[in-house]
Design a protein around this motif. Structure first.
Motif, PDB file in Angstrom:
ATOM      1  N   HIS A 146      33.958  37.291  38.076  1.00  0.00           N
ATOM      2  CA  HIS A 146      35.306  37.623  38.550  1.00  0.00           C
ATOM      3  C   HIS A 146      36.001  38.436  37.458  1.00  0.00           C
ATOM      4  CE1 HIS A 146      39.317  37.305  40.299  1.00  0.00           C
ATOM      5  NE2 HIS A 146      38.725  36.900  41.400  1.00  0.00           N
ATOM      6  N   SER A 147      36.970  39.239  37.853  1.00  0.00           N
ATOM      7  CA  SER A 147      37.698  40.051  36.882  1.00  0.00           C
ATOM      8  C   SER A 147      38.617  39.203  36.015  1.00  0.00           C
ATOM      9  CB  SER A 147      38.514  41.141  37.596  1.00  0.00           C
ATOM     10  OG  SER A 147      39.436  40.558  38.502  1.00  0.00           O
ATOM     11  N   GLN A 151      34.314  41.724  45.805  1.00  0.00           N
ATOM     12  CA  GLN A 151      34.522  42.235  44.454  1.00  0.00           C
ATOM     13  C   GLN A 151      33.599  43.399  44.122  1.00  0.00           C
ATOM     14  OE1 GLN A 151      35.181  39.159  41.359  1.00  0.00           O
ATOM     15  NE2 GLN A 151      35.070  37.711  43.051  1.00  0.00           N
ATOM     16  N   ASN A 177      45.781  39.416  40.150  1.00  0.00           N
ATOM     17  CA  ASN A 177      45.499  40.717  40.746  1.00  0.00           C
ATOM     18  C   ASN A 177      45.413  40.537  42.252  1.00  0.00           C
ATOM     19  OD1 ASN A 177      44.156  43.082  41.802  1.00  0.00           O
ATOM     20  ND2 ASN A 177      43.625  43.585  39.689  1.00  0.00           N
ATOM     21  N   SER A 190      42.211  41.809  43.956  1.00  0.00           N
ATOM     22  CA  SER A 190      40.888  41.259  43.642  1.00  0.00           C
ATOM     23  C   SER A 190      40.643  39.899  44.278  1.00  0.00           C
ATOM     24  CB  SER A 190      40.710  41.141  42.128  1.00  0.00           C
ATOM     25  OG  SER A 190      41.566  40.142  41.594  1.00  0.00           O
TER      26      SER A 190
END
Length: 640
Positions: free
Chosen positions: A215-216, A247, A388, A391
């Motif tokens: 994940h970011s 993603q 985010n 995202s």
């Protein structure tokens, strides 16, 4: 058809279409299909279940789905117990496999046969949440007289399809109850539960594969929002979870041609090497689209000893750093006039109850600026929580923002989740890509900002919250408002102070920026750019801004020789291809000795024109400026 006001969670509307209009269209299309099946709306449908042997076959055919869904259903039922509802699991054809319900509602349910073996496809019962969710392959709410059959109009139903590891619908999870007991949070709970089932099916299907969770944002690892991708021992792609597909930004069919290396820019052998260390931390990887993610892996197989010697000397991604070095507004003021003006405005509102909206292209450093504002504010000792909005899958963003009640929807968490808004209580909440927030959640966010109260999913209690709000977007919110894609009342609540971060191509401090990026990425070593590289950098349009520059320099540092000078051959091939430097030698139009800004500007334009054979349109596009800018600059140089 009357507007019940509950359509906002069913589907993601297209451009210019409100969630309510999109949901109504969905119901209308379902009714058209139902009419085409020849079902009279006043008919008493066939509620007869399958025979005993056929029901046994149904359970046997769906054994794995039933096995993984049952504990999730029981957990979901605990959240809605005593609300005159029941939880239902069906197969891909709408045949009920299992049902749990309140005793006082079961008698009513018997009248419409919400029991194992009864079919609830559209062809059998007309428009209903189960059948329509299968037909549309999307979460669906069908309330009261939206049901095609009048006999079912006393029901309200929220259903979400369950997808297998290859993206095909294999069943439906549904909550059905009396229409008078409709609750707006039900669909969110159903969606979360369906994703839990999918993740469990996914894990059981690839027990011997390499599983990469990513994940970011590192705090999302281990939650429903983490992406999961599976690869065989040689790094060939096998499958990805729905959050993983989201993603990665690619379809399941497109991913079949990929490998671990092509998706994450790292050989799978290096992944094995990382997990042979004593205390392997999180990995930072770069997706094929340039987005950096944090990752951890499971079920790795040992590599042969021959490969181990090579890999032990390989440069591996860095472990997650706890805090950014770019921690204050003063640090970010590197000499550009536009940035300096923005920082001056921000410093004037520090500690005031004024919302901040940061605009700018992707990669211009909006989150970095938000973190610096927080670190310079009176709230610096309290949490900085970043979300985010682009995202997080739409099915999960509500639960992550507002939290949910007791119920352990993330496995080990048996006390629910307080949500990002409450996590930021006393500190700063940063909502990145606010333009991607669904319309129905915009209304809830506005209410939180106005009332300073948060109500978690599944709760009747509102909790006071005190936070500073910073939002960011790369989209034109005013245009979105005219198209009905963004709420004007929320916009005017967010834009207390609006600052714009200029793209890299507009900044006058590129040399200073490059120096700071090199210092951040070089781990104490002093790298430098060759003059021709600096000249190329000044000529480039930088569509990816800081993100592109940072990734380019990070890779170039790895490729440099002992002299630590970054030359053209150390730059990524795709970057050079964009500049058309791979097939033709670079001819510098001027001396490489230090020059004035005007001279560098002239060099950049002349170099771009040379590379594009005098085509002004192509040169302007490469530089990220208009054709008129090039014509004006050429005219001014002729007059000098």
């Amino acid at each position: 058809m009357r507007d019940t006001g509950i359509f906002t969670e069913q589907v993601k509307p297209g451009p210019g279409i409100s969630p309510a209009s999109s949901a109504r269209m969905k119901i209308e299309q379902a009714h058209e299909r139902s009419a085409a099946y020849g079902i009279p709306r006043t008919a008493m449908p066939d509620y007869g279940p399958l025979g005993k042997s056929d029901l046994a076959d149904l359970l046997a055919q769906n054994r794995v789905l039933h096995q993984h869904a049952l504990p999730v259903m029981e957990n979901l039922y605990e959240q809605i117990v005593n609300t005159h509802n029941m939880v239902i699991l069906t197969d891909v054809h709408g045949l009920i496999i299992h049902a749990l319900g309140d005793a006082d509602f079961l008698e009513k349910a018997d009248r419409v046969a919400l029991s194992p073996g009864v079919a609830w496809s559209e062809s059998s019962k007309g428009t209903n949440a189960i059948g329509t969710a299968i037909a549309e392959k999307s979460p669906t709410i069908v309330h009261a007289d939206q049901h095609y059959l009048e006999a079912n109009s006393f029901l309200t139903c929220s259903a979400a399809p369950i997808f297998d590891v290859m993206g095909s619908v294999i069943g439906v999870l549904d909550v059905t109850g009396d229409q008078h007991n409709f609750h707006k949070h039900t669909m969110a709970l159903v969606r979360m539960s369906a994703q839990m089932i999918e993740n469990q099916l996914f894990a059981s299907s690839f027990q011997d594969a390499i599983k990469l969770s990513f994940h970011s944002r590192p705090e999302f690892l281990g939650t429903l929002m983490e992406g999961i991708a599976c690869f065989d021992s040689e790094g060939r792609f096998l499958s990805a979870s729905r959050s993983g597909l989201f993603q990665l930004g690619l379809s399941m069919s497109a991913l079949q041609a990929h490998t671990f290396s092509s998706l994450f820019g790292l050989p799978v052998s290096a992944l094995h090497a990382h997990y042979r260390t004593a205390t392997p931390g999180l990995l930072t990887l770069c997706l094929h689209n340039g987005v950096r993610v944090y990752a951890k892996s499971q079920n790795l197989k040992p590599q042969p000893a021959a490969a181990r010697h090579v890999l032990d000397n390989a440069r591996l991604p860095k472990v997650v750093e706890a805090k950014s070095k770019l921690s204050s507004l003063h640090y970010l003021d590197t000499g550009d006039e536009q940035v300096a003006r923005a920082i001056d405005k921000l410093q004037r509102v520090l500690g005031r109850d004024i919302s901040i909206l940061v605009t700018g292209e992707t990669g211009t450093g909006k989150e970095l600026l938000a973190q610096a504002v927080h670190n310079d504010s009176p709230r610096k000792s309290s949490p900085f929580v970043a979300v985010n909005c682009a995202s997080i899958p739409e099915t999960l963003i509500e639960s992550e923002l507002f939290g949910y009640e007791d119920g352990a929807f993330t496995g080990a968490r048996k006390k629910g989740n307080i949500g990002k808004i409450l996590q930021a209580n006393g500190g700063t909440l940063f909502l990145d890509e606010i333009g991607d927030m669904p319309l129905n959640l915009q209304a809830r966010l506005l209410r939180v900002l106005q009332e300073r109260m948060v109500t978690p999913l599944g709760s009747n209690k509102s909790i006071p919250v005190n936070l500073a709000l910073i939002c960011a977007t790369n989209r034109n919110l005013r245009e979105m408002i005219t198209k009905g894609e963004f709420r004007d009342d929320l916009y005017y609540r967010l834009n207390g102070l609006v600052v714009r971060l200029p793209p890299l191509r507009e900044r006058s401090d590129l040399d200073v920026v490059i120096s700071k990026v090199l210092a951040t990425e070089s781990e104490g070593r002093q790298y430098r750019l060759a003059p021709e590289v600096m000249q190329v950098f000044h000529a480039h349009g930088w569509p990816g801004n800081f993100r592109q520059l940072t990734n380019l320099l990070r890779t170039a540092i790895v490729m440099t020789d002992a002299d630590m000078e970054i030359r053209l051959e150390h730059l990524a091939e795709d970057f050079l291809e964009d500049l058309d430097l791979t097939t033709a030698p670079l001819v510098l139009p001027r001396s490489t000795k230090p020059a004035s800004l005007d001279a560098l500007e002239m060099d950049a334009i002349q170099l771009a024109l040379q590379q594009h054979q005098g085509n002004v349109t192509a040169a302007a596009k490469a530089l990220g400026v208009s054709r008129n800018t090039i014509y004006r600059k050429q005219a001014s140089w002729k007059n000098e």
